[in-house]
Design a protein around this motif. Structure first.
Motif, short mmCIF file in Angstrom:
data_model
loop_
_atom_site.label_atom_id
_atom_site.label_comp_id
_atom_site.label_asym_id
_atom_site.label_seq_id
_atom_site.Cartn_x
_atom_site.Cartn_y
_atom_site.Cartn_z
N LEU A 1 0.84 -1.20 0.00
CA LEU A 1 0.00 0.00 0.00
C LEU A 1 0.88 1.25 0.00
N TYR A 2 1.98 1.17 0.75
CA TYR A 2 2.84 2.34 0.89
C TYR A 2 3.61 2.61 -0.39
N GLN A 3 3.75 1.61 -1.22
CA GLN A 3 4.48 1.82 -2.47
C GLN A 3 3.58 2.36 -3.57
N ASN A 4 2.28 2.30 -3.31
CA ASN A 4 1.33 2.78 -4.31
C ASN A 4 1.17 4.29 -4.14
N LYS A 5 1.52 5.03 -5.19
CA LYS A 5 1.52 6.49 -5.06
C LYS A 5 0.13 7.02 -4.74
N MET A 6 -0.86 6.48 -5.47
CA MET A 6 -2.23 6.91 -5.23
C MET A 6 -2.65 6.62 -3.79
N GLY A 7 -2.22 5.45 -3.32
CA GLY A 7 -2.57 5.06 -1.95
C GLY A 7 -2.01 6.04 -0.94
N ILE A 8 -0.78 6.48 -1.16
CA ILE A 8 -0.15 7.40 -0.22
C ILE A 8 -0.85 8.75 -0.22
N ILE A 9 -1.05 9.29 -1.42
CA ILE A 9 -1.65 10.62 -1.50
C ILE A 9 -3.03 10.63 -0.84
N THR A 10 -3.86 9.66 -1.26
CA THR A 10 -5.22 9.64 -0.71
C THR A 10 -5.19 9.30 0.78
N GLY A 11 -4.25 8.45 1.17
CA GLY A 11 -4.14 8.09 2.58
C GLY A 11 -3.85 9.33 3.43
N TRP A 12 -2.94 10.16 2.97
CA TRP A 12 -2.63 11.38 3.73
C TRP A 12 -3.84 12.31 3.79
N ILE A 13 -4.54 12.43 2.66
CA ILE A 13 -5.72 13.30 2.67
C ILE A 13 -6.75 12.79 3.67
N LEU A 14 -6.96 11.47 3.63
CA LEU A 14 -7.93 10.89 4.58
C LEU A 14 -7.48 11.10 6.01
N LEU A 15 -6.16 11.02 6.22
CA LEU A 15 -5.63 11.21 7.57
C LEU A 15 -5.93 12.62 8.07
N MET A 16 -5.80 13.60 7.18
CA MET A 16 -6.11 14.99 7.55
C MET A 16 -7.57 15.12 7.98
N PHE A 17 -8.46 14.54 7.16
CA PHE A 17 -9.87 14.56 7.52
C PHE A 17 -10.08 13.90 8.88
N THR A 18 -9.40 12.76 9.07
CA THR A 18 -9.58 12.02 10.32
C THR A 18 -9.11 12.84 11.51
N LEU A 19 -7.97 13.53 11.36
CA LEU A 19 -7.46 14.34 12.47
C LEU A 19 -8.48 15.41 12.85
N LEU A 20 -9.06 16.08 11.84
CA LEU A 20 -10.08 17.09 12.14
C LEU A 20 -11.26 16.46 12.88
N ALA A 21 -11.66 15.28 12.41
CA ALA A 21 -12.81 14.62 13.04
C ALA A 21 -12.48 14.22 14.47
N LEU A 22 -11.25 13.74 14.69
CA LEU A 22 -10.88 13.33 16.05
C LEU A 22 -10.83 14.54 16.98
N LEU A 23 -10.32 15.64 16.45
CA LEU A 23 -10.28 16.88 17.23
C LEU A 23 -11.71 17.30 17.58
N ASP A 24 -12.60 17.07 16.64
CA ASP A 24 -13.99 17.47 16.83
C ASP A 24 -14.73 16.49 17.75
N SER A 25 -14.06 15.41 18.10
CA SER A 25 -14.71 14.41 18.96
C SER A 25 -14.28 14.54 20.41
N LEU A 26 -13.53 15.57 20.73
CA LEU A 26 -13.18 15.83 22.13
C LEU A 26 -14.11 16.92 22.63
N HIS A 27 -15.16 16.52 23.32
CA HIS A 27 -16.17 17.49 23.71
C HIS A 27 -16.00 17.94 25.15
N TYR A 28 -16.42 19.16 25.40
CA TYR A 28 -16.38 19.67 26.77
C TYR A 28 -17.40 20.79 26.90
#
Lengths: 325, 437
Positions: B39-66
């Motif tokens: 997966l890591y050798q697949n260029k498309m996999g890396i690019i999209t993986g990073w983009i998804l990771l960014m979305f995930t980080l935002l979502a995780l940040l948004d899941s810390l409620h107070y």
């Protein structure tokens, strides 16, 4: 074969009963009719009389499964389960909340639904298969690669976008076609054209990709190699042999959804104001008319089972190796 | 502040933790590592993986409620409003609420109002936005400033890496990171002075709503499959392995569920849940808890309509696997059924399960918008792309057209879904041992 089909018909009965029991549980056990009455009458201070009257009007004032007021057969038939669920087997759907007969409404609305769904189905099949064949014909070239990327891009766009953008540009900005509405008779084509066009375009992405993979699987098979060894031209192989054999999974896959065309499309119909079954369902959901939702669930289940049944027939018809027994 | 843990927060963090554990304690045969390497050798996999990771980080940040502490009260008191860490980060976007619509980067409101001029005259004009009350720097100046910040940050990272002798070759992933970094800096430099994507009907910043919608989309895409996954796996494997009456029962269950058109089943269930929520207000102490319950329920019910496909697939594969020699041999050695299923069958189905989870994701994100349109999606009070589209689509009839909420919602959704689709293809190529063309 006849015996097989009859047996399948018999097997459908417990499934329909299960569907019925499930919707019944959802609509009457999770929330009692009292809850529903409160929901519909809305206000916080509802008198018990009003609730009782609402229940009587809609026929919800009976016991769920067993009516102990009767001793004969009525103890089973004079219940909500019998009146609201089992009666649907006789296609008796009762009346909607606005008092109109559901069965009658369904009959009049099936026409407009089919007017959209059938052209979308046929045109979509033709367009997708042509594109898929073209991509397979140019496989391992940039054209095919471009097509695959384009297909993924197209299928990543929300269906709502196709509708909203199509309505905005074609109807509102350029005034080529009416934005929404419906007419009966020959005049209907003006209203049907835009929704059909948009639905077909919206389905190209996933459809083409799917058919391409079917044709690609087909092209790796032995008979193709044999045909090549015989010296047949590549286009003849593709358009005669591969197309013919690839049509078996495609057609049988399409047959499943054939009966469901009656149900129409929720989104397209409600956006374009088509008075079909799809918009009927949406209106019912938004008006919280549970009787209609129940009826449509039942009809949907019946149509799905008919689709499975037709698939079996189509399989044995298209592929002589398949015997139904 | 007082931390608030919503149901979906707990589930999403549970998911992250279990994935981390799975990666850490992976089976010794190294198959997972091998697949991840592919997966890591697949260029498309890396690019999209990073983009998804960014979305995930935002979502995780948004899941810390107070619940923030209310200012100026003697004893600590907490606000009714539940906030998330993302809200705190996005404070500049929330700071200026307008009255109603305003175009992207606009200085004036979209509609005319009575405006009092300096000489006391009242005229009908487009009033200045709240955000434009203080003098705004030119957009081009801010863009330049953001770009230079971005460059500086990249340079800094590069220097730190050189300093610690980190070896690194520029790959596709690095480029994605650089672009994301630059984009973030541009947004930061613009955010305090302009509404970058305009404001919506109630004057809220559209960029803020879109970013908040990420969590909803991601949750629907992941929780839905994962909630029902244990059932699908358990039922699929046991139906295929044991056969007989158990197989009949399980087949009956999924044929029955399949027979109901899924939109209708979802609609019926959601309508019933609405009645339940309305008749039991005592169970939900805050509006956040109520919208969260509705989201969770939606995930469950979409999951119920969705698991049958995977179940059927696993049943079919198990039917094939149990006839294989090594399973027969294990049986001959009187290995228990449970152990055979766990040790010999489940690992061979793992790639199918993973691929199906990843493949389902994008469809579910798209489905959310449709369900919200039908009126059986997430709570209307919840930030979601479906709700944004639903609220904005009627405004297309206005002159001049209010296009920005729609464009914002559609383009964020499109980015996420496209990245997910491409990533799913890469995952399938990397994990499917049979390989694809």
């Amino acid at each position: 074969m006849m015996a097989y089909l009859l047996r399948r018909l018999r097997d459908a009965i417990p499934i329909l009963l299960g569907v019925n029991l499930l919707t019944f549980t959802l609509f009457f056990v999770v929330n009692t009719p009292d809850d529903m009455a409160h929901m519909h009458l809305g206000a916080k201070h509802v008198t018990p009389q009003a609730v009782a009257q609402w229940k009587t009007e809609h026929g919800y004032d009976l016991p769920l499964f067993y009516n102990s007021a009767h001793t004969d057969i009525d103890s089973v038939t004079d219940t909500i389960f019998f009146n609201k669920s089992l009666r649907m087997f006789a296609l008796d759907f009762g009346a909607a909340d606005d008092g109109r007969d559901i069965a009658n409404e369904i009959k009049t609305r099936a026409g407009p639904s089919l007017a959209i769904a059938v052209p979308v189905f046929i045109l979509g099949l033709l367009v997708n298969i042509s594109f898929a064949l073209m991509m397979v014909f140019f496989r391992h070239t940039y054209l095919d690669g471009l097509g695959v990327v384009l297909a993924v891009v197209l299928m990543s766009i929300s269906g709502l976008f196709y509708i909203i953008a199509g309505q905005f540009f074609i109807a509102k900005l350029w005034h080529w076609l009416p934005i929404s509405g419906f007419a009966t008779g020959i005049d209907a084509w003006r209203f049907v054209l835009l929704p059909v066009l948009i639905s077909v375009v919206g389905g190209i992405g996933s459809g083409t990709r799917w058919y391409r993979s079917i044709f690609l699987a087909e092209i790796g098979k032995d008979y193709v190699r044999t045909a090549r060894a015989k010296g047949l031209s590549e286009s003849r192989i593709l358009f005669r042999h591969v197309l013919q054999n690839g049509m078996i999974p495609i057609l049988t896959g399409a047959v499943v959804v054939l009966p469901l065309l009656f149900m129409g499309s929720l989104l397209t119909e409600s956006f374009f104001g088509i008075p079909g079954l799809g918009s009927y369902v949406i209106d019912a959901i938004q008006a919280q008319d549970f009787a209609i939702v129940r009826a449509m669930v039942f009809i949907g289940a019946v149509l799905y089972l008919v689709g499975l049944w037709l698939t079996d027939i189509a399989y044995s018809w298209a592929d002589p190796r398949v015997r139904l027994s | 502040m007082m931390p608030v843990v919503l149901w979906t927060d707990a589930l999403i963090y549970l998911l992250v933790i279990s994935m981390a554990l799975m990666l850490y304690f992976q089976p010794a045969d190294g198959q997972l590592r091998e697949a991840l390497r592919r997966l890591y050798q697949n260029k498309m996999g890396i690019i999209t993986g990073w983009i998804l990771l960014m979305f995930t980080l935002l979502a995780l940040l948004d899941s810390l409620h107070y619940r923030p502490v209310l200012p100026d009260s003697p004893t600590p008191q907490y606000s009714i409003e539940v906030m998330s860490a993302l809200d705190a980060v996005l404070q500049p976007l929330r700071a200026h609420n307008e009255k109603t619509y305003s175009a992207p980067l606009a200085q004036h409101l979209y509609v005319k109002e009575n405006v009092t001029l300096a000489n006391g005259l009242v005229v009908r004009d487009y009033p200045r936005l709240n955000i434009a009350q203080t003098p705004q720097p030119e957009v081009s100046v801010l863009l330049l400033r953001g770009t230079s910040w971005g460059m500086a940050a990249i340079l800094l990272i590069w220097l730190v890496m050189r300093l610690f002798h980190v070896r690194h070759t520029m790959g596709a992933g690095s480029w994605v990171l650089i672009i994301v970094l630059l984009g973030t800096m541009l947004l930061i430099s613009l955010a305090g002075h302009y509404h970058i994507l305009g404001t919506d009907k109630v004057g809220q910043d559209v960029l803020y709503s879109t970013l908040k919608s990420i969590r909803t989309g991601l949750l629907i895409g992941t929780l839905t499959t994962l909630i029902m996954l244990p059932f699908a796996v358990l039922m699929g494997i046991s139906a295929g392995y044991f056969g007989g009456w158990l197989d009949d029962v399980i087949q009956y269950i999924y044929t029955t569920l399949n027979a109901i058109p899924s939109v209708l089943l979802i609609a019926a269930a959601v309508l019933m849940m609405q009645v339940y929520i309305e008749t039991h207000p005592a169970l939900f102490d805050s509006s956040a808890a109520r919208t969260d319950f509705r989201l969770l329920f939606l995930c469950i019910i979409i999951g119920v309509t969705n698991w049958t496909g995977l179940c059927r697939l696993l049943r079919g594969e198990t039917l094939k696997l149990r006839e294989l020699d090594y399973v027969q041999a294990a049986r001959a050695f009187a290995v228990s059924d449970m152990r055979i299923m766990l040790r010999h069958i489940l690992p061979n189905l793992f790639h199918l399960i993973l691929i199906s989870v990843v493949m389902d994701f994008s469809g579910l994100v798209l489905a959310e918008a449709v369900l919200s349109y039908v009126g059986v999606g997430v709570d209307p009070a919840m930030q979601s792309w479906g709700n944004m589209i639903n609220a904005a689509r009627l405004e297309m009839a206005r002159e001049p057209v209010v296009w920005w909420p729609l464009v914002a919602a559609f383009s964020f959704m499109f980015t996420l879904v496209l990245a997910a689709n491409l990533f799913a293809d890469s995952v399938r190529d990397a994990f499917d041992p049979k390989g694809h063309a």
